[in-house]
Structures are given as C-alpha cells and as structure tokens.
Design a protein around this motif. Sequence first.
Motif, PDB file in Angstrom:
ATOM      1  N   ASP A  54       0.844  -1.197   0.000  1.00 20.89           N
ATOM      2  CA  ASP A  54       0.000   0.000   0.000  1.00 20.89           C
ATOM      3  C   ASP A  54       0.881   1.250   0.000  1.00 20.89           C
ATOM      4  OD1 ASP A  54      -2.164  -1.639   0.128  1.00 20.89           O
ATOM      5  OD2 ASP A  54      -2.617  -1.250   2.244  1.00 20.89           O
ATOM      6  N   THR A  55       0.277   2.361  -0.357  1.00 23.37           N
ATOM      7  CA  THR A  55       0.957   3.656  -0.285  1.00 23.37           C
ATOM      8  C   THR A  55       0.315   4.480   0.819  1.00 23.37           C
ATOM      9  OG1 THR A  55       1.618   3.711  -2.614  1.00 23.37           O
ATOM     10  CG2 THR A  55       1.414   5.825  -1.501  1.00 23.37           C
ATOM     11  N   VAL A  56       1.147   5.051   1.682  1.00 23.16           N
ATOM     12  CA  VAL A  56       0.646   5.933   2.731  1.00 23.16           C
ATOM     13  C   VAL A  56       1.095   7.359   2.434  1.00 23.16           C
ATOM     14  CG1 VAL A  56       0.486   4.195   4.550  1.00 23.16           C
ATOM     15  CG2 VAL A  56       2.642   5.376   4.186  1.00 23.16           C
ATOM     16  N   VAL A  57       0.190   8.293   2.616  1.00 22.88           N
ATOM     17  CA  VAL A  57       0.514   9.709   2.463  1.00 22.88           C
ATOM     18  C   VAL A  57       0.721  10.256   3.868  1.00 22.88           C
ATOM     19  CG1 VAL A  57      -0.239  11.943   1.588  1.00 22.88           C
ATOM     20  CG2 VAL A  57      -0.859   9.842   0.359  1.00 22.88           C
ATOM     21  N   ILE A  58       1.958  10.696   4.151  1.00 17.43           N
ATOM     22  CA  ILE A  58       2.309  11.039   5.526  1.00 17.43           C
ATOM     23  C   ILE A  58       3.021  12.391   5.622  1.00 17.43           C
ATOM     24  CG2 ILE A  58       2.506   8.644   6.289  1.00 17.43           C
ATOM     25  CD1 ILE A  58       5.552   8.885   5.949  1.00 17.43           C
ATOM     26  N   ASP A  59       2.897  12.997   6.793  1.00 15.18           N
ATOM     27  CA  ASP A  59       3.817  14.040   7.233  1.00 15.18           C
ATOM     28  C   ASP A  59       4.781  13.358   8.198  1.00 15.18           C
ATOM     29  OD1 ASP A  59       2.203  15.832   5.896  1.00 15.18           O
ATOM     30  OD2 ASP A  59       1.215  16.578   7.715  1.00 15.18           O
ATOM     31  N   PHE A  60       6.045  13.746   8.165  1.00 15.61           N
ATOM     32  CA  PHE A  60       6.971  13.199   9.156  1.00 15.61           C
ATOM     33  C   PHE A  60       8.008  14.236   9.535  1.00 15.61           C
ATOM     34  CE2 PHE A  60       8.763  11.876   5.043  1.00 15.61           C
ATOM     35  CZ  PHE A  60      10.076  12.305   5.146  1.00 15.61           C
ATOM     36  N   ALA A  61       8.466  14.129  10.778  1.00 16.91           N
ATOM     37  CA  ALA A  61       9.523  15.004  11.285  1.00 16.91           C
ATOM     38  C   ALA A  61      10.457  14.161  12.141  1.00 16.91           C
ATOM     39  CB  ALA A  61       8.936  16.148  12.110  1.00 16.91           C
ATOM     40  N   GLY A  62      11.764  14.245  11.868  1.00 14.28           N
ATOM     41  CA  GLY A  62      12.742  13.442  12.579  1.00 14.28           C
ATOM     42  C   GLY A  62      13.328  14.170  13.771  1.00 14.28           C
ATOM     43  N   PHE A  63      13.472  13.445  14.893  1.00 14.91           N
ATOM     44  CA  PHE A  63      14.002  14.034  16.125  1.00 14.91           C
ATOM     45  C   PHE A  63      15.150  13.196  16.664  1.00 14.91           C
ATOM     46  CE2 PHE A  63       9.853  15.852  15.758  1.00 14.91           C
ATOM     47  CZ  PHE A  63       9.929  17.112  16.356  1.00 14.91           C
ATOM     48  N   LEU A  64      16.205  13.883  17.041  1.00 13.73           N
ATOM     49  CA  LEU A  64      17.315  13.290  17.773  1.00 13.73           C
ATOM     50  C   LEU A  64      17.176  13.770  19.213  1.00 13.73           C
ATOM     51  CD1 LEU A  64      19.961  11.685  17.869  1.00 13.73           C
ATOM     52  CD2 LEU A  64      21.167  13.786  17.225  1.00 13.73           C
ATOM     53  N   GLY A  65      16.714  12.879  20.077  1.00  9.84           N
ATOM     54  CA  GLY A  65      16.319  13.320  21.403  1.00  9.84           C
ATOM     55  C   GLY A  65      15.075  14.179  21.266  1.00  9.84           C
ATOM     56  N   GLU A  66      15.132  15.386  21.784  1.00 11.31           N
ATOM     57  CA  GLU A  66      14.002  16.305  21.662  1.00 11.31           C
ATOM     58  C   GLU A  66      14.244  17.366  20.600  1.00 11.31           C
ATOM     59  OE1 GLU A  66      11.053  16.018  23.140  1.00 11.31           O
ATOM     60  OE2 GLU A  66      11.844  14.121  23.919  1.00 11.31           O
ATOM     61  N   GLU A  67      15.369  17.243  19.894  1.00 14.42           N
ATOM     62  CA  GLU A  67      15.725  18.259  18.901  1.00 14.42           C
ATOM     63  C   GLU A  67      15.437  17.750  17.495  1.00 14.42           C
ATOM     64  OE1 GLU A  67      19.593  20.887  17.426  1.00 14.42           O
ATOM     65  OE2 GLU A  67      19.703  19.660  19.245  1.00 14.42           O
ATOM     66  N   GLN A  68      14.674  18.529  16.744  1.00 18.18           N
ATOM     67  CA  GLN A  68      14.373  18.163  15.370  1.00 18.18           C
ATOM     68  C   GLN A  68      15.606  18.385  14.496  1.00 18.18           C
ATOM     69  OE1 GLN A  68      10.713  19.862  13.989  1.00 18.18           O
ATOM     70  NE2 GLN A  68      11.063  19.311  11.851  1.00 18.18           N
ATOM     71  N   PHE A  69      15.969  17.376  13.681  1.00 21.46           N
ATOM     72  CA  PHE A  69      17.186  17.524  12.885  1.00 21.46           C
ATOM     73  C   PHE A  69      16.850  17.912  11.444  1.00 21.46           C
ATOM     74  CE2 PHE A  69      16.213  12.940  13.004  1.00 21.46           C
ATOM     75  CZ  PHE A  69      16.114  12.629  11.652  1.00 21.46           C
ATOM     76  N   GLU A  70      17.809  18.571  10.815  1.00 21.12           N
ATOM     77  CA  GLU A  70      17.629  19.092   9.470  1.00 21.12           C
ATOM     78  C   GLU A  70      17.562  17.961   8.448  1.00 21.12           C
ATOM     79  OE1 GLU A  70      19.829  22.241   6.390  1.00 21.12           O
ATOM     80  OE2 GLU A  70      20.624  21.879   8.414  1.00 21.12           O
ATOM     81  N   GLY A  71      16.679  18.118   7.457  1.00 20.66           N
ATOM     82  CA  GLY A  71      16.580  17.150   6.374  1.00 20.66           C
ATOM     83  C   GLY A  71      15.696  15.960   6.670  1.00 20.66           C
ATOM     84  N   GLY A  72      15.074  15.947   7.847  1.00 20.93           N
ATOM     85  CA  GLY A  72      14.247  14.797   8.220  1.00 20.93           C
ATOM     86  C   GLY A  72      12.776  15.113   8.272  1.00 20.93           C
ATOM     87  N   THR A  73      12.327  16.102   7.476  1.00 25.72           N
ATOM     88  CA  THR A  73      10.943  16.561   7.549  1.00 25.72           C
ATOM     89  C   THR A  73      10.323  16.623   6.156  1.00 25.72           C
ATOM     90  OG1 THR A  73      11.482  17.917   9.473  1.00 25.72           O
ATOM     91  CG2 THR A  73       9.432  18.425   8.329  1.00 25.72           C
TER      92      THR A  73
END
Length: 318
Positions: A54-73
């Motif tokens: 299946d295909t899922v349409v998602i929003d996502f945001a990557g976090f290292l600990g509590e800090e959002q990291f660049e390029g993971g959104t």
Amino acid sequence: MNVNYTVVLGQYKGLRAPKLDDRPTQAELDAFMQEARAQHAVMQPVEAPAAQGDTVVIDFAGFLGEEQFEGGTAENYALELGSGTFIPGFEEQLVGHAAGESVDVNVTFPDDYQPVNLAGKPVVFRCKIHEVQQKQLPELNDDFAKRCYGAESYESLLAVAREALAQQKAKNNLQAVQGALLNQILANSQVTVTPNYVQQNQQRLLRAFAQQLSTQGVDLPTYYQYTGSTEAQLLEQLRPQAESGAKINAILGEIAAVEKLTISDEELDGEIGKIAESYDVTLAELKAGMTENNRNSIRDGMLTAKALELVLASAVTE
C-alpha cells in the motif's frame, strides 16, 4: 603502447556462441501485460490499515532526542510500503496503521550515515498518516486496450506486445551473446589495467547512475540521505563492474589495433550527428563546442564497437 592497460590477446575469433530464441514465451507475454496493467492502476483511498504494497501519504519530522534535525521533515509524502525507500525499519512500523493515526517510528541510522552527527544514532520520526491508498488494477479486455493504448481490440494489443517483446528479447539476447564471447576472450587473454583507468570507469558509472536517478526526480545527495550511504561507498560498490568494464574495453581496444580497424571522418561525423540529434542541436553546433578529446573519446567507442562486431561475426553459433 596504451598507458591505461596491457593486453596479451588469446583467441578471439571462431568462438562458440549460444543460440538463443528471440520469440517471447507465454509467461513473458503474461508478465508484460500484467506490467502494462499495473502502469494504469488507479490509487484509491481505503479505510483499512496499511499493508505491505500500500501507499501511505504522511507528514513526518525526525528528532534526535528532543531536537528536530535538518533534512528529516516532509509533508504529504507518498511512501509505498515495502519499497525500501527509507532506512531499514521505517516502513515496517507504518504497517497496520490507518488514516488519521499518528505513529512514532523508531530507527537507528547506520554507523556510516551522512551527515556524521546522525551516524549510528537512534532517532524517532513522528508521523501523521493522512491517507492509505491501494492500487486498483484495470481488467485486461477490449476496453482497456482501446482506452489505454488506442488499440482496436485486446487481441490487437497482444500482437503489438508480442512484437515489442520480441524486439527487446532480441536486443537482450544479443547483449547476452556478446557478454559470453567477451568472457571467453577475457579468460583466454592476459589483461592488466591501471588503477586510474578503473577510477575513470567508476566515475563514468557514477554519472550514469546519477542520470538514471534524475529521471526519477532524485539527485545523488538525496539518494545518499535516504539510503544511509556515501559516495565513497557507492564508488566501492561500482568497483567490480568498473574493473571488468575496463578490462573488456582494453581487450576490444587491442583487437581494434591488431585488426587495424579505423573510423573514417565520415563515420565519426555520422555518430556525432546522432548525438546532436539526441540533444536537438545541429551537427555544426555540437562540433563547434567539442574538444579533440571529445572526438577521440567518441572515435574510441566506435572502434571498440567495430571490434565487438568482428568478434560476433566470426563466432560459431551452437
């Protein structure tokens, strides 16, 4: 003497070549039509939890600990589950979840991941599933043939497909025969290539891979990010192919020299004309921007092609 390689040629004429059938089998035709069917599939939203394929349409945001990291959104990203697009473990954790759900995906980046600040680190991607989509495949019938391909009927579409398959199979078989003959010559000969020559081939293969990615709307930095790899690793993966290609080019270059094969200026201009046509420019325009090295590179490629034609023409089909 060529500075890139040394070759002591073994037998290259009168080699045995396998006889291959260019006619498509029924299984190949069936697979071809199923692929055509899949290409015209329509994605339909479903209420069911997502499954592999299946295909899922998602929003996502990557976090290292509590800090959002660049390029993971990303937002409204269409991800086919099971495609292996993201790092291992990501897609599997979305299986079983439905539209409207939020999912924390926990993964660990590879030790050699770039950028280095994320290498080997456990991270969490906070995902929101907007939609789950499944492929709806059309029926293979007259309506499909007319609507998707403009054919008079499904039977006429099958006839066109058989011919297309036969042409492609003939091309593939030719390449297989050429490969078998080159492997025999390689086994019969002594070939040494310089590291620089291998590196040149690695770079050529890397450029070809980058061009292939670009047709899918992906560049190399994005590929490295999503696969957790580096350019150095990709070049190392390409090394065996680059070394084999360098040796084959060396053999064909030596055959061209031994057989005193030549490329006339008219032949060279003809090849340059084909290249100009592919870039939608005139022959004069392309030639005006070419260096002598460019011309020599094209000439060398034509010489190796002539050498391969000679080997093929002298082969004995079994």
